[in-house]
Design a protein around this motif. Structure first.
Motif, PDB file in Angstrom:
ATOM      1  N   LYS A 193     -30.847  -6.139 -10.272  1.00 19.02           N
ATOM      2  CA  LYS A 193     -31.488  -7.018  -9.294  1.00 19.02           C
ATOM      3  C   LYS A 193     -31.254  -8.480  -9.670  1.00 19.02           C
ATOM      4  N   THR A 194     -30.119  -8.972  -9.271  1.00 19.95           N
ATOM      5  CA  THR A 194     -29.770 -10.376  -9.471  1.00 19.95           C
ATOM      6  C   THR A 194     -29.870 -11.108  -8.142  1.00 19.95           C
ATOM      7  N   LEU A 195     -29.702 -12.421  -8.191  1.00 18.23           N
ATOM      8  CA  LEU A 195     -29.718 -13.213  -6.961  1.00 18.23           C
ATOM      9  C   LEU A 195     -28.604 -12.756  -6.022  1.00 18.23           C
ATOM     10  N   ALA A 196     -27.439 -12.420  -6.583  1.00 14.40           N
ATOM     11  CA  ALA A 196     -26.316 -11.984  -5.756  1.00 14.40           C
ATOM     12  C   ALA A 196     -26.613 -10.674  -5.044  1.00 14.40           C
ATOM     13  N   VAL A 197     -27.227  -9.738  -5.754  1.00 16.53           N
ATOM     14  CA  VAL A 197     -27.505  -8.421  -5.163  1.00 16.53           C
ATOM     15  C   VAL A 197     -28.523  -8.516  -4.036  1.00 16.53           C
ATOM     16  N   THR A 198     -29.492  -9.399  -4.173  1.00 15.21           N
ATOM     17  CA  THR A 198     -30.521  -9.498  -3.135  1.00 15.21           C
ATOM     18  C   THR A 198     -29.966 -10.043  -1.823  1.00 15.21           C
ATOM     19  N   GLY A 199     -28.747 -10.553  -1.829  1.00 19.76           N
ATOM     20  CA  GLY A 199     -28.116 -11.013  -0.598  1.00 19.76           C
ATOM     21  C   GLY A 199     -27.480  -9.898   0.206  1.00 19.76           C
ATOM     22  N   ILE A 200     -27.430  -8.682  -0.367  1.00 17.46           N
ATOM     23  CA  ILE A 200     -26.822  -7.536   0.311  1.00 17.46           C
ATOM     24  C   ILE A 200     -27.880  -6.816   1.135  1.00 17.46           C
ATOM     25  N   LYS A 201     -27.585  -6.555   2.395  1.00 17.64           N
ATOM     26  CA  LYS A 201     -28.532  -5.843   3.239  1.00 17.64           C
ATOM     27  C   LYS A 201     -28.770  -4.442   2.665  1.00 17.64           C
ATOM     28  N   GLY A 202     -30.049  -4.057   2.548  1.00 16.78           N
ATOM     29  CA  GLY A 202     -30.387  -2.752   1.994  1.00 16.78           C
ATOM     30  C   GLY A 202     -30.279  -2.685   0.488  1.00 16.78           C
ATOM     31  N   HIS A 203     -30.368  -3.838  -0.181  1.00 22.90           N
ATOM     32  CA  HIS A 203     -30.176  -3.856  -1.633  1.00 22.90           C
ATOM     33  C   HIS A 203     -31.212  -3.032  -2.387  1.00 22.90           C
ATOM     34  N   SER A 204     -32.419  -2.933  -1.853  1.00 18.74           N
ATOM     35  CA  SER A 204     -33.454  -2.142  -2.532  1.00 18.74           C
ATOM     36  C   SER A 204     -33.043  -0.683  -2.631  1.00 18.74           C
ATOM     37  N   ASP A 205     -32.487  -0.144  -1.548  1.00 18.46           N
ATOM     38  CA  ASP A 205     -32.009   1.239  -1.569  1.00 18.46           C
ATOM     39  C   ASP A 205     -30.843   1.395  -2.537  1.00 18.46           C
ATOM     40  N   LEU A 206     -29.953   0.418  -2.548  1.00 19.27           N
ATOM     41  CA  LEU A 206     -28.808   0.454  -3.456  1.00 19.27           C
ATOM     42  C   LEU A 206     -29.272   0.489  -4.908  1.00 19.27           C
ATOM     43  N   LEU A 207     -30.230  -0.333  -5.244  1.00 24.27           N
ATOM     44  CA  LEU A 207     -30.747  -0.384  -6.609  1.00 24.27           C
ATOM     45  C   LEU A 207     -31.418   0.931  -7.000  1.00 24.27           C
ATOM     46  N   GLU A 208     -32.180   1.514  -6.084  1.00 23.00           N
ATOM     47  CA  GLU A 208     -32.896   2.749  -6.384  1.00 23.00           C
ATOM     48  C   GLU A 208     -31.930   3.924  -6.533  1.00 23.00           C
ATOM     49  N   ILE A 209     -30.948   4.018  -5.652  1.00 27.35           N
ATOM     50  CA  ILE A 209     -29.958   5.092  -5.751  1.00 27.35           C
ATOM     51  C   ILE A 209     -29.171   4.980  -7.047  1.00 27.35           C
ATOM     52  N   SER A 210     -28.786   3.751  -7.391  1.00 24.73           N
ATOM     53  CA  SER A 210     -28.048   3.526  -8.630  1.00 24.73           C
ATOM     54  C   SER A 210     -28.879   3.947  -9.839  1.00 24.73           C
ATOM     55  N   LYS A 211     -30.141   3.607  -9.828  1.00 26.91           N
ATOM     56  CA  LYS A 211     -31.033   3.980 -10.935  1.00 26.91           C
ATOM     57  C   LYS A 211     -31.125   5.490 -11.071  1.00 26.91           C
ATOM     58  N   GLN A 212     -31.242   6.193  -9.947  1.00 28.26           N
ATOM     59  CA  GLN A 212     -31.356   7.652  -9.960  1.00 28.26           C
ATOM     60  C   GLN A 212     -30.095   8.320 -10.500  1.00 28.26           C
ATOM     61  N   ARG A 213     -28.956   7.650 -10.351  1.00 31.30           N
ATOM     62  CA  ARG A 213     -27.688   8.251 -10.766  1.00 31.30           C
ATOM     63  C   ARG A 213     -27.272   7.890 -12.182  1.00 31.30           C
ATOM     64  N   THR A 214     -28.060   7.063 -12.876  1.00 30.64           N
ATOM     65  CA  THR A 214     -27.763   6.813 -14.284  1.00 30.64           C
ATOM     66  C   THR A 214     -28.081   8.077 -15.077  1.00 30.64           C
ATOM     67  N   VAL A 215     -27.520   8.177 -16.256  1.00 27.41           N
ATOM     68  CA  VAL A 215     -27.712   9.398 -17.044  1.00 27.41           C
ATOM     69  C   VAL A 215     -29.145   9.573 -17.524  1.00 27.41           C
ATOM     70  N   ASP A 216     -29.893   8.489 -17.606  1.00 31.98           N
ATOM     71  CA  ASP A 216     -31.285   8.591 -18.060  1.00 31.98           C
ATOM     72  C   ASP A 216     -32.294   8.114 -17.025  1.00 31.98           C
ATOM     73  N   GLN A 217     -31.818   7.872 -15.800  1.00 31.16           N
ATOM     74  CA  GLN A 217     -32.666   7.404 -14.696  1.00 31.16           C
ATOM     75  C   GLN A 217     -33.343   6.067 -14.999  1.00 31.16           C
ATOM     76  N   GLU A 218     -32.694   5.296 -15.838  1.00 29.50           N
ATOM     77  CA  GLU A 218     -33.154   3.940 -16.134  1.00 29.50           C
ATOM     78  C   GLU A 218     -32.016   2.973 -15.806  1.00 29.50           C
ATOM     79  N   ALA A 219     -32.328   1.906 -15.075  1.00 28.79           N
ATOM     80  CA  ALA A 219     -31.300   0.957 -14.675  1.00 28.79           C
ATOM     81  C   ALA A 219     -30.709   0.236 -15.885  1.00 28.79           C
ATOM     82  N   VAL A 220     -29.439  -0.058 -15.813  1.00 29.93           N
ATOM     83  CA  VAL A 220     -28.798  -0.853 -16.851  1.00 29.93           C
ATOM     84  C   VAL A 220     -29.388  -2.260 -16.828  1.00 29.93           C
ATOM     85  N   THR A 221     -29.405  -2.926 -17.968  1.00 32.74           N
ATOM     86  CA  THR A 221     -29.997  -4.260 -18.070  1.00 32.74           C
ATOM     87  C   THR A 221     -28.929  -5.328 -18.290  1.00 32.74           C
TER      88      THR A 221
END
Length: 254
Positions: A193-221
């Motif tokens: 969740k950076t300033l650049a990502v928040t400019g993408i329409k539907g970014h919240s869904d993108l962030l959540e889907i990405s988090k779910q697909r990590t190997v430990d269900q934790e977002a990269v930092t």
């Protein structure tokens, strides 16, 4: 503090705020002993950057869409610091309208802006650095990309195409600058969740889907990305050339 980057001076381009991936890179590199220089695009961004660094002397204005601005900034760096050991290029931009709907909604002007700022700027920066003999041997250039370069991510559209161009630019620059001891690589960071990502329409869904697909269900930092950046800037990485390294906790595997 470690000493992986002791006695190295590194330029960081693209810190917007404390959520920026570039800031995560800067923090880790500084902890590893690097002396950092920062560029900012305009006075508004300078204020935020100054709050983070607390050191106005290390800040220089540089608009990568303006060749004269790049030349002036890099000439000043050469005057102040002599040669430097690396550049972190963390700059990307596309007009908001390019980051929603379908790719057929892309405009010629928006497309050109995205390619200019997000991809050509790496070539422009590298060109001036080489002309001024600004980089040591060895030195490292690292840029930031995203897997929207190879996959059709919803709403990413023009930026995905720009990132594909950026990754191709990395390979060509790596080929041409290698003989001078300058290696060029990219980090493909996971969705953060950076300033650049928040400019993408539907970014919240993108962030959540990405988090779910990590190997430990934790977002990269941003610090995890920063750790890889610090490695690529170090002399431990002199054999890594022209590569795209994924730091997304495995999202790109699925």
């Amino acid at each position: 503090m470690g000493d992986l980057l002791a006695n190295k001076t590194i330029l960081v381009m693209g810190v917007a705020n404390r959520r920026s991936i570039a800031w995560g890179c800067a923090q880790v590199m500084q902890e590893q002993g690097a002396n950092l220089i920062y560029t900012y695009q305009n006075e508004r961004l300078k204020k935020g950057l100054l709050k983070l660094t607390g050191d106005e002397a290390s800040l220089l204005e540089c608009d990568v869409a303006d060749d004269n601005s790049i030349a002036q900034a890099f000439s000043e760096i050469k005057t102040r610091y002599g040669k430097i050991d690396g550049i972190v290029h963390a700059i990307a931009y596309a007009p908001k309208a390019e980051l929603e709907g379908e790719i057929t909604n892309a405009t010629r002007a928006g497309f050109q802006t995205a390619l200019d700022v997000s991809a050509y700027s790496l070539i422009a920066v590298s060109k001036v650095a080489m002309e001024l003999e600004l980089l040591n041997d060895p030195a490292s250039l690292v840029t930031l990309t995203y897997m929207g370069s190879t996959r059709a991510i919803p709403s990413y559209n023009t930026m995905g195409i720009a990132k594909a161009a950026l990754e191709s630019s990395v390979r060509y620059l790596a080929r041409d600058l290698g003989k001078f001891g300058v290696r060029v690589n990219a980090i493909s960071a996971g969705a953060i969740k950076t300033l650049a990502v928040t400019g993408i329409k539907g970014h919240s869904d993108l962030l959540e889907i990405s988090k779910q697909r990590t190997v430990d269900q934790e977002a990269v930092t941003i610090r995890e990305v920063g750790g890889t950046c610090a490695f690529l800037m170090s002399d431990l990485a002199t054999g890594v050339v022209g590569d795209v390294i994924y730091v997304d906790k495995g999202v790109h595997l699925i």
